[in-house]
Structures are given as structure tokens and as C-alpha cells.
Design a protein around this motif. Structure first.
Motif, short mmCIF file in Angstrom:
data_model
loop_
_atom_site.label_atom_id
_atom_site.label_comp_id
_atom_site.label_asym_id
_atom_site.label_seq_id
_atom_site.Cartn_x
_atom_site.Cartn_y
_atom_site.Cartn_z
N THR A 132 5.17 15.04 35.17
CA THR A 132 6.00 14.52 36.29
C THR A 132 5.14 14.97 37.50
O THR A 132 5.72 15.05 38.76
CB THR A 132 7.52 15.21 36.25
N LEU A 133 4.30 15.84 37.42
CA LEU A 133 3.62 16.62 38.47
C LEU A 133 2.72 15.82 39.20
O LEU A 133 2.69 15.97 40.54
CB LEU A 133 2.94 17.88 37.89
N TYR A 134 2.10 14.68 38.60
CA TYR A 134 1.08 13.78 39.59
C TYR A 134 1.56 12.55 39.45
O TYR A 134 1.98 12.05 38.38
CB TYR A 134 -0.49 14.39 38.91
N ASN A 135 0.91 11.70 40.36
CA ASN A 135 1.49 10.45 40.18
C ASN A 135 0.55 9.55 39.02
O ASN A 135 1.15 8.75 38.34
CB ASN A 135 1.04 9.60 41.62
N GLU A 136 -0.72 9.86 38.90
CA GLU A 136 -1.62 9.68 37.88
C GLU A 136 -2.50 10.70 37.46
O GLU A 136 -2.67 11.41 38.40
CB GLU A 136 -2.44 8.22 38.15
#
Length: 245
Positions: free
Chosen positions: A179-183
Motif C-alpha cells: 500500500t506504500l507505493y503507487n507502483e
């Protein structure tokens, strides 16, 4: 128009690298992000490093550190105290050792400097993370206790691969790391292990290692459009070699 292009694990396959650069029609306006493992497998590891160093003088390039790049660096500088040379030899190092037999000391020094300059990861302005293998800290890469896991970890990909797609991101069951990074763009664990030869997305993770070290192609992908281009399978380009097979 400029593009951001990500490149999977090369493993000494210079011929494949030439192919994807041509097939993607890469221009000097494009930013290239290499996910690591430039060496070990096919016979042109030194030439791959030469090519990358030269390329960086012509256009924006970001070079991520892979575990095989770190192994080569240790070997070149003689840092073999905790180094399993037999294991490295078995997993692609043999071809690299043979290739470096004809490389001058001056060139080796240049390669050492290049390998030392590699980045552990790259995080862009759109919160997209580019990393060779993964990370384990639930708060993200800035909090990782063991930096070597940036280029050795497999649990991030395993978590994404095993995740039940029906689980909501809001659920306490959803892995926080995802959940921390968009991709997140990774290499390290070839998708040929799940019988694929094209980039695979699981949750927010894109795996771009399409098995070039073995019998798969090398891949370059536009991170915005997700269009990708591939080389021929590496075992057909180096038909008289075994690679890491």
C-alpha cells in the motif's frame, strides 16, 4: 516525446540489449531505468557494463544494484571472505570469470567504479518505486534494517503473487508493504517460474524479469503506457552457450 522506460535483468546478454533498444526505438530523450543484474549468465558481462557506461553519457539513465552486480564487485575487489565462489560460479559467475580473463586492469577499475555507483532503489515523483528485488520493512525502503535485501529479497514478490485479489486494500489482511507505493517495479525473480515470459503485474508490483538469464527474452517497458518490447529468447541469441540453464 520523452518516455520513462524500465529494463529487466540483462545477465550478460548484450545482443538482447541491442535488440530491445532498437525495437523500442529508444531515443536520447527517453529516461532509462535499469533494474540490475547486468552480469552473470551469458558471455558478454564486461561488454554490457561498457555499453551502459557509454549510454549514460548520452541520455538520462538510472542504474539499480542487483545481487549479481554486487557479487561481481566483491570478486573484482577481492572481497571474498564471506563469498561463496562455487555458488556464484554455478549461478552465472562462470561465464563472467571467463569473460574477465581478457579484460585489462584499467577497464576493471572502471567497472568497479561503475558497480560502486549503483543505486539501491529509485523513487520517482509519482511515488513509483524501482528496485531490484524488494524490501521487508512494513514502513518502506527508508526504514529497511538490512539494505542487502533491496537486491536479495523475494518475499515482496511472493506476497504480491499469493495475495487474494478479492481482499480490499482497506482490509487488515492486505499486506501493508503493498500500500506504500503507487507502483513497484522489480526484477530478480524471473516470471518464467510461473510459466510467463512477459511482464507480470500482481497487486501494485510489476515484475519485469522475463527470464533473460535462462531461456526467456529481455524486456523493456514504458512505465506510463505499459507497452513493452522484447528480444528474442537469449538461448537463441547465444545458441552455443548455456547461460544459467
Amino acid at each position: 516525446m520523452s518516455r520513462t522506460l524500465v529494463i529487466g535483468d540483462i545477465h550478460g546478454g548484450l545482443r538482447a540489449l541491442h535488440q530491445i533498444m532498437e525495437r523500442a526505438k529508444v531515443s536520447t530523450k527517453d529516461t532509462l531505468i535499469f533494474l540490475g543484474d547486468y552480469v552473470d549468465g551469458w558471455s558478454e558481462s564486461p561488454q554490457v557494463l561498457d555499453y551502459l557506461m557509454n549510454l549514460s553519457t548520452k541520455q538520462p539513465c538510472i542504474f539499480i544494484r542487483g545481487n549479481h552486480d554486487e557479487l561481481l564487485l566483491d570478486w573484482l575487489i577481492g572481497n571474498t571472505k564471506n563469498f561463496d565462489e562455487k555458488m556464484w560460479f554455478k549461478h552465472g559467475g562462470e561465464a563472467t570469470i571467463i569473460a574477465y580473463a581478457s579484460v585489462s586492469d584499467k577497464k576493471k577499475k572502471q567497472h568497479i567504479d561503475f558497480l560502486k555507483s549503483l543505486q539501491d532503489y529509485y523513487l520517482d515523483e509519482q511515488n513509483r518505486l524501482f528496485i531490484h528485488a524488494g524490501f521487508t520493512n512494513m514502513n518502506g525502503v527508508d526504514y529497511e534494517y538490512f539494505p542487502k535485501l533491496f537486491y536479495w529479497d523475494r518475499t515482496l514478490w511472493e506476497a504480491a503473487l499469493a495475495l487474494d485479489a478479492s481482499i480490499s486494500k482497506d482490509s487488515f489482511l492486505y499486506p501493508k508493504r503493498l500500500t506504500l507505493y503507487n507502483e513497484i517495479y522489480i526484477g530478480h525473480t524471473p516470471v518464467t517460474r510461473i510459466e510467463q515470459t512477459i511482464p507480470v503485474q500482481k497487486a501494485c508490483v510489476w515484475n519485469v524479469d522475463t527470464g533473460a538469464a535462462f531461456k526467456g527474452p529481455l524486456t523493456i517497458m514504458d512505465v506510463d503506457t505499459k507497452e513493452f518490447w522484447q528480444s528474442e529468447p537469449l538461448n537463441t541469441l547465444y545458441f552455443n552457450e548455456k547461460g544459467r540453464n
